[in-house]
Design a protein around this motif. Structure first.
Motif, PDB file in Angstrom:
ATOM      1  N   ARG A  74       0.710  -1.114  -0.018  1.00 43.23           N
ATOM      2  CA  ARG A  74      -0.068   0.030   0.096  1.00 43.23           C
ATOM      3  C   ARG A  74       0.771   1.326  -0.034  1.00 43.23           C
ATOM      4  NH1 ARG A  74      -2.091  -0.714   4.495  1.00 43.23           N
ATOM      5  NH2 ARG A  74      -3.593  -2.379   3.729  1.00 43.23           N
ATOM      6  N   HIS A  75       2.012   1.297   0.887  1.00 43.19           N
ATOM      7  CA  HIS A  75       2.844   2.432   0.778  1.00 43.19           C
ATOM      8  C   HIS A  75       3.615   2.741  -0.485  1.00 43.19           C
ATOM      9  CE1 HIS A  75       5.804   5.364   2.478  1.00 43.19           C
ATOM     10  NE2 HIS A  75       6.525   4.539   2.290  1.00 43.19           N
ATOM     11  N   LEU A  76       3.906   1.365  -1.125  1.00 45.33           N
ATOM     12  CA  LEU A  76       4.500   1.550  -2.483  1.00 45.33           C
ATOM     13  C   LEU A  76       3.588   2.232  -3.338  1.00 45.33           C
ATOM     14  CD1 LEU A  76       7.204   0.774  -3.859  1.00 45.33           C
ATOM     15  CD2 LEU A  76       5.984  -1.508  -4.717  1.00 45.33           C
ATOM     16  N   LEU A  77       2.477   1.698  -3.313  1.00 43.20           N
ATOM     17  CA  LEU A  77       1.534   2.356  -4.406  1.00 43.20           C
ATOM     18  C   LEU A  77       1.130   3.692  -4.397  1.00 43.20           C
ATOM     19  CD1 LEU A  77      -1.311  -0.718  -4.550  1.00 43.20           C
ATOM     20  CD2 LEU A  77       0.409   0.160  -6.348  1.00 43.20           C
ATOM     21  N   GLU A  78       1.241   4.212  -2.866  1.00 43.79           N
ATOM     22  CA  GLU A  78       0.896   5.697  -2.572  1.00 43.79           C
ATOM     23  C   GLU A  78       2.005   6.288  -2.820  1.00 43.79           C
ATOM     24  OE1 GLU A  78      -0.283   5.356   1.443  1.00 43.79           O
ATOM     25  OE2 GLU A  78      -2.191   4.916   0.953  1.00 43.79           O
ATOM     26  N   THR A  79       3.394   6.117  -2.877  1.00 43.05           N
ATOM     27  CA  THR A  79       4.220   6.914  -2.790  1.00 43.05           C
ATOM     28  C   THR A  79       5.084   6.838  -4.186  1.00 43.05           C
ATOM     29  OG1 THR A  79       5.992   5.148  -2.013  1.00 43.05           O
ATOM     30  CG2 THR A  79       4.729   6.815  -0.415  1.00 43.05           C
ATOM     31  N   SER A  80       5.142   5.703  -5.062  1.00 38.92           N
ATOM     32  CA  SER A  80       5.930   5.748  -6.026  1.00 38.92           C
ATOM     33  C   SER A  80       5.174   5.055  -7.383  1.00 38.92           C
ATOM     34  CB  SER A  80       7.522   5.050  -5.763  1.00 38.92           C
ATOM     35  OG  SER A  80       8.161   5.056  -7.111  1.00 38.92           O
ATOM     36  N   ARG A  81       4.948   5.605  -8.286  1.00 31.82           N
ATOM     37  CA  ARG A  81       4.292   5.186  -9.512  1.00 31.82           C
ATOM     38  C   ARG A  81       5.190   4.193 -10.285  1.00 31.82           C
ATOM     39  NH1 ARG A  81       1.577   8.668 -13.831  1.00 31.82           N
ATOM     40  NH2 ARG A  81       0.233   9.010 -11.931  1.00 31.82           N
ATOM     41  N   THR A  82       6.715   4.526 -10.542  1.00 35.26           N
ATOM     42  CA  THR A  82       7.615   3.684 -10.881  1.00 35.26           C
ATOM     43  C   THR A  82       7.894   2.451 -10.213  1.00 35.26           C
ATOM     44  OG1 THR A  82       8.685   5.645 -11.839  1.00 35.26           O
ATOM     45  CG2 THR A  82       9.987   3.831 -11.904  1.00 35.26           C
ATOM     46  N   GLU A  83       8.105   2.559  -9.058  1.00 30.06           N
ATOM     47  CA  GLU A  83       8.311   1.309  -8.262  1.00 30.06           C
ATOM     48  C   GLU A  83       7.026   0.489  -8.167  1.00 30.06           C
ATOM     49  OE1 GLU A  83      11.390   0.489  -6.445  1.00 30.06           O
ATOM     50  OE2 GLU A  83      12.143   2.123  -7.497  1.00 30.06           O
ATOM     51  N   SER A  84       6.237   1.244  -8.371  1.00 31.73           N
ATOM     52  CA  SER A  84       4.945   0.407  -8.336  1.00 31.73           C
ATOM     53  C   SER A  84       4.768  -0.579  -9.501  1.00 31.73           C
ATOM     54  CB  SER A  84       3.580   1.145  -8.134  1.00 31.73           C
ATOM     55  OG  SER A  84       3.441   1.739  -6.937  1.00 31.73           O
ATOM     56  N   VAL A  85       4.910   0.199 -10.791  1.00 25.84           N
ATOM     57  CA  VAL A  85       5.045  -0.637 -12.042  1.00 25.84           C
ATOM     58  C   VAL A  85       6.073  -1.760 -11.662  1.00 25.84           C
ATOM     59  CG1 VAL A  85       5.883  -0.342 -14.464  1.00 25.84           C
ATOM     60  CG2 VAL A  85       4.285   1.344 -13.518  1.00 25.84           C
ATOM     61  N   ILE A  86       7.428  -1.404 -11.445  1.00 27.54           N
ATOM     62  CA  ILE A  86       8.281  -2.628 -11.265  1.00 27.54           C
ATOM     63  C   ILE A  86       7.928  -3.846 -10.505  1.00 27.54           C
ATOM     64  CG2 ILE A  86      10.690  -2.955 -10.277  1.00 27.54           C
ATOM     65  CD1 ILE A  86      11.382  -0.242 -10.829  1.00 27.54           C
ATOM     66  N   ALA A  87       7.028  -3.474  -9.316  1.00 24.74           N
ATOM     67  CA  ALA A  87       6.760  -4.657  -8.309  1.00 24.74           C
ATOM     68  C   ALA A  87       5.524  -5.324  -8.992  1.00 24.74           C
ATOM     69  CB  ALA A  87       6.329  -4.138  -7.201  1.00 24.74           C
ATOM     70  N   GLY A  88       4.706  -4.520  -9.672  1.00 29.17           N
ATOM     71  CA  GLY A  88       3.507  -5.119 -10.599  1.00 29.17           C
ATOM     72  C   GLY A  88       4.027  -6.103 -11.633  1.00 29.17           C
ATOM     73  N   LEU A  89       4.763  -5.646 -12.409  1.00 27.77           N
ATOM     74  CA  LEU A  89       5.352  -6.500 -13.710  1.00 27.77           C
ATOM     75  C   LEU A  89       6.216  -7.766 -13.016  1.00 27.77           C
ATOM     76  CD1 LEU A  89       5.937  -6.267 -16.662  1.00 27.77           C
ATOM     77  CD2 LEU A  89       8.132  -5.294 -16.315  1.00 27.77           C
ATOM     78  N   THR A  90       6.961  -7.422 -12.087  1.00 27.83           N
ATOM     79  CA  THR A  90       7.552  -8.598 -11.552  1.00 27.83           C
ATOM     80  C   THR A  90       6.660  -9.779 -10.953  1.00 27.83           C
ATOM     81  OG1 THR A  90       9.536  -7.309 -10.759  1.00 27.83           O
ATOM     82  CG2 THR A  90       9.288  -9.441  -9.550  1.00 27.83           C
ATOM     83  N   PHE A  91       5.615  -9.053 -10.151  1.00 29.18           N
ATOM     84  CA  PHE A  91       4.441  -9.999  -9.567  1.00 29.18           C
ATOM     85  C   PHE A  91       3.719 -10.820 -11.006  1.00 29.18           C
ATOM     86  CE2 PHE A  91      -0.068 -10.283  -8.497  1.00 29.18           C
ATOM     87  CZ  PHE A  91       0.069 -11.242  -7.618  1.00 29.18           C
ATOM     88  N   PHE A  92       3.593 -10.040 -11.810  1.00 26.06           N
ATOM     89  CA  PHE A  92       2.564 -10.645 -12.996  1.00 26.06           C
ATOM     90  C   PHE A  92       3.556 -11.492 -13.840  1.00 26.06           C
ATOM     91  CE2 PHE A  92       1.705 -10.523 -17.425  1.00 26.06           C
ATOM     92  CZ  PHE A  92       0.357 -11.083 -17.688  1.00 26.06           C
ATOM     93  N   VAL A  93       4.568 -11.250 -14.007  1.00 27.27           N
ATOM     94  CA  VAL A  93       5.604 -12.570 -14.774  1.00 27.27           C
ATOM     95  C   VAL A  93       5.667 -13.700 -13.791  1.00 27.27           C
ATOM     96  CG1 VAL A  93       7.997 -12.873 -15.693  1.00 27.27           C
ATOM     97  CG2 VAL A  93       6.795 -10.641 -15.939  1.00 27.27           C
ATOM     98  N   GLY A  94       6.023 -13.337 -12.389  1.00 18.66           N
ATOM     99  CA  GLY A  94       6.152 -14.650 -11.672  1.00 18.66           C
ATOM    100  C   GLY A  94       4.831 -15.228 -11.545  1.00 18.66           C
ATOM    101  N   LEU A  95       3.675 -14.898 -11.651  1.00 17.02           N
ATOM    102  CA  LEU A  95       2.385 -15.833 -11.614  1.00 17.02           C
ATOM    103  C   LEU A  95       2.307 -16.454 -13.003  1.00 17.02           C
ATOM    104  CD1 LEU A  95      -0.148 -13.768  -9.643  1.00 17.02           C
ATOM    105  CD2 LEU A  95       1.030 -15.776  -8.929  1.00 17.02           C
ATOM    106  N   THR A  96       2.532 -15.717 -14.044  1.00 13.00           N
ATOM    107  CA  THR A  96       2.098 -16.181 -15.395  1.00 13.00           C
ATOM    108  C   THR A  96       3.047 -17.002 -16.050  1.00 13.00           C
ATOM    109  OG1 THR A  96       2.653 -13.987 -16.334  1.00 13.00           O
ATOM    110  CG2 THR A  96       0.345 -14.263 -15.619  1.00 13.00           C
ATOM    111  N   VAL A  97       4.197 -16.893 -15.689  1.00 10.91           N
ATOM    112  CA  VAL A  97       5.312 -17.477 -16.535  1.00 10.91           C
ATOM    113  C   VAL A  97       6.125 -18.406 -15.547  1.00 10.91           C
ATOM    114  CG1 VAL A  97       7.390 -17.284 -18.148  1.00 10.91           C
ATOM    115  CG2 VAL A  97       5.776 -15.662 -18.108  1.00 10.91           C
ATOM    116  N   ASN A  98       7.127 -17.763 -14.776  1.00 10.75           N
ATOM    117  CA  ASN A  98       7.835 -18.479 -13.812  1.00 10.75           C
ATOM    118  C   ASN A  98       8.685 -17.595 -12.946  1.00 10.75           C
ATOM    119  OD1 ASN A  98      10.770 -18.295 -14.865  1.00 10.75           O
ATOM    120  ND2 ASN A  98       9.887 -19.826 -16.485  1.00 10.75           N
ATOM    121  N   LEU A  99       8.982 -18.170 -11.740  1.00 15.61           N
ATOM    122  CA  LEU A  99       9.781 -16.928 -10.683  1.00 15.61           C
ATOM    123  C   LEU A  99      10.972 -16.609 -11.107  1.00 15.61           C
ATOM    124  CD1 LEU A  99       8.599 -18.577  -7.333  1.00 15.61           C
ATOM    125  CD2 LEU A  99       7.756 -16.681  -8.262  1.00 15.61           C
TER     126      LEU A  99
END
Length: 587
Positions: A373-398
């Motif tokens: 929640r803190h990441l989403l509120e404070t940094s759009r760039t860091e949120s995108v990095i976290a979201g992209l890492t999360f998405f690839v980890g779920l859909t492809v592999n870790l």
């Protein structure tokens, strides 16, 4: 080898006292009680028989404690590493099979060798360039994958061959009618027990008590629970020396996974080490920790261990229990050997459902909702990095997720380095003394003939194009400001390309009737600029250590006609021009 031995530091041994040894031994006993059920659970996450989790909790902590940098960090099997090991091998071999076990042990050897190469290159501090948001996204993806992988066990369903989060969910929902109520009760009791103990009695061995509670529930049903899956007896309670099999799996694919695991392990260990050093007010050497982690994985692979790293949970408990040195981690490994001997008959009675309930709690604790929640509120760039890492980890592999996250992090870092801040400044005397502030933000008047720019960021080959484009855009919009005072504020680095840019800018300004005046406050940076020949190129009279001298030189370089028609008088130096004094007397 000399470069490796130069990283080893055994100073903590000389600081040991009778009191600290007693604290470390007691902390080790607590750590052993916690890691016993954890090691069994983590081995299940990795797709390995339980004894291999115990081996990994016995050998790597000793080596990492002796050769690492952190005084209180505890290494061994971890959730994230276990999940990646499973992801790396499940597509090639049957989880739990002898081939799978040999593949995991070989991975530990590969990971250790790669980490030792990192240590030789003294690459520990490079981990600081990887955004923390990568680990947030990676950990969240790993947590969900782990939770989904344990749903079948918690429901008492037969083992599924499905891979990927969608396939696993479909496999579970497709067989809900076969769920075993006794297994569900065991998992639920285990989960509730560990939550209660971790919340209200954190110093108690909550994991061990929770596993015992889940097992007792099943035993109460007697023969009715005979259809459930159990951990089974441990074939060997202690690791033995054995060289890893070099024929296990596809080397190309395993090397790719090993690199990902080594990177994840180092990020975990360095993050924990820094955190523990801050809490204990002790020094932490990232490169030495890289060495310790590498040696622990190499040694572990020789004693039937799978890849290990620093553990957030056990390191925190170790610190809270009063640990002062690596002796606590070593004592925990020794006590674990004793506990395994005592509880070995009991382990065979533990139902898989109880292990699943414990792992579901571990997966839940991995996701830090407040941090997300803190990441989403404070940094759009860091949120995108976290979201992209999360998405690839779920859909492809870790493994791919960590690579994508690291590459995007480095791209963001390079982009910031290539786009330094270039702010327009102007003098502000409202506070009683002159300060150069951002003219656009504070609405300050500027000199019609002199532009002040402050550069924050590196002036090197990667940023010269951006800085040059900004120079040209300002020259087109402000052709009358022929003088440029460039304040090198916060310039961490400069190279020959940067100096050449300043040379070109000086030529352009002089051709327009003005000049370039460079201000550098920081002596080492000024010396670097002189070594690169800047003072010779633009002239010593255009190179300054303070803003006042640069402003005075710039004012003297303004054409008399320009000052004669100017009513702004932005600089106090305007009154000291010879033509200005004459104008003031005549008025």
């Amino acid at each position: 080898m000399n470069r490796l031995t130069g990283l080893v530091n055994f100073d903590w041994m000389h600081a040991a006292t009778a009191a600290s040894l007693r604290s470390d031994v007691l902390a080790g006993l607590t750590g052993a009680a916690i890691v016993l059920p954890q090691a069994v659970a983590f081995a299940a996450i990795a797709g390995l028989p339980p004894e291999y989790g115990l081996y990994t909790a016995m050998v790597p902590p000793v080596v990492a404690g002796l050769f690492g940098s952190s005084l209180v960090m505890v290494s061994g099997p971890t959730t994230a590493i276990s999940a990646v090991v499973f992801s790396a091998l499940a597509g090639q071999m049957e989880p739990g099979s002898p081939e799978f076990v040999q593949g995991a042990i070989l991975l530990a050897m590969m990971v250790g060798v790669i980490q030792l190469f990192f240590a030789l290159a003294r690459a520990g501090r490079l981990a600081g360039f990887v955004s923390h948001s990568v680990m947030i996204g990676f950990t969240a993806a790993a947590a969900l994958l782990i939770a989904v992988s344990q749903m079948g066990g918690a429901l008492g369903l037969p083992k599924s061959q499905a891979h990927g989060i969608i396939d696993r969910l479909l496999a579970v929902f497709g067989r809900l009618g076969e769920a075993n109520m006794i297994a569900m009760l065991s998992a639920l009791v285990t989960l509730i027990t560990v939550i209660v103990f971790r919340r209200y009695l954190p110093r108690w061995p909550g994991f061990l008590i929770a596993i015992a509670a889940g097992t007792v529930v099943v035993q109460l049903f007697g023969g009715a629970a005979g259809d459930l899956a159990f951990v089974g007896s441990l074939p060997s309670a202690y690791p033995v020396f054995s060289l890893p099999s070099l024929d296990a799996g596809n080397w190309t694919e395993m090397l790719e996974s090993a690199f990902a695991i080594s990177l994840i392990g180092l990020l975990e260990a360095i993050a924990i080490g820094r955190s523990m050093a801050h809490k204990t007010r002790t020094d932490f050497d990232a490169n030495q920790e890289v060495l310790g982690q590498g040696l622990s994985n190499v040694a572990g692979s020789l004693f039937q261990c799978y890849p290990a790293s620093g553990s957030f949970t056990r390191s925190g408990v170790n610190l809270e229990s009063g640990a002062t040195s690596p002796i606590a981690a070593i004592a925990a490994a020794v006590f674990l050997v004793v506990l395994v001997a005592l509880f070995r008959p009991f382990v065979s009675l533990v139902p898989i459902a109880a292990i699943a309930g414990l792992i579901l709690y571990v997966a839940y604790k991995l996701i830090d909702l407040a941090e997300i929640r803190h990441l989403l509120e404070t940094s759009r760039t860091e949120s995108v990095i976290a979201g992209l890492t999360f998405f690839v980890g779920l859909t492809v592999n870790l493994e791919l997720a960590i690579y994508v996250g690291v590459l995007v992090s480095l791209a963001v870092f390079l982009n910031k380095s290539a786009n330094p801040v270039l702010a327009i400044g102007a003098p502000d005397t409202s506070g009683g003394h002159r300060t150069i502030r951002n003219a656009e933000i504070f609405g300050l008047p500027e000199c019609p003939a002199t532009l002040i720019l402050r550069l924050d960021g590196p002036l090197f080959f990667g940023s010269v194009d951006t800085v040059n484009a900004r120079f040209r855009a300002l020259a087109r919009r402000r052709p009358e400001q022929v003088n440029l005072i460039l304040i090198l504020h916060g310039v961490g680095d400069v190279d020959l390309s940067g100096v050449e840019l300043l040379e070109i800018e000086a030529e352009r300004r002089r051709a327009a009737g003005g000049d370039l005046f460079v201000v550098c406050h920081y002596p080492p940076l000024a010396e670097r600029l002189r070594q690169l020949g800047l003072a010779v190129i633009i002239g010593e009279d255009s190179f300054f250590m303070n803003k006042g001298a640069a402003i005075s030189a710039a004012v003297d370089n303004i054409a008399p006609d320009t000052c004669a028609h100017c009513d702004k008088r932005v600089f106090v130096e305007c009154a000291f021009r010879p033509d200005e004094r004459k104008t003031l007397r005549s008025s």
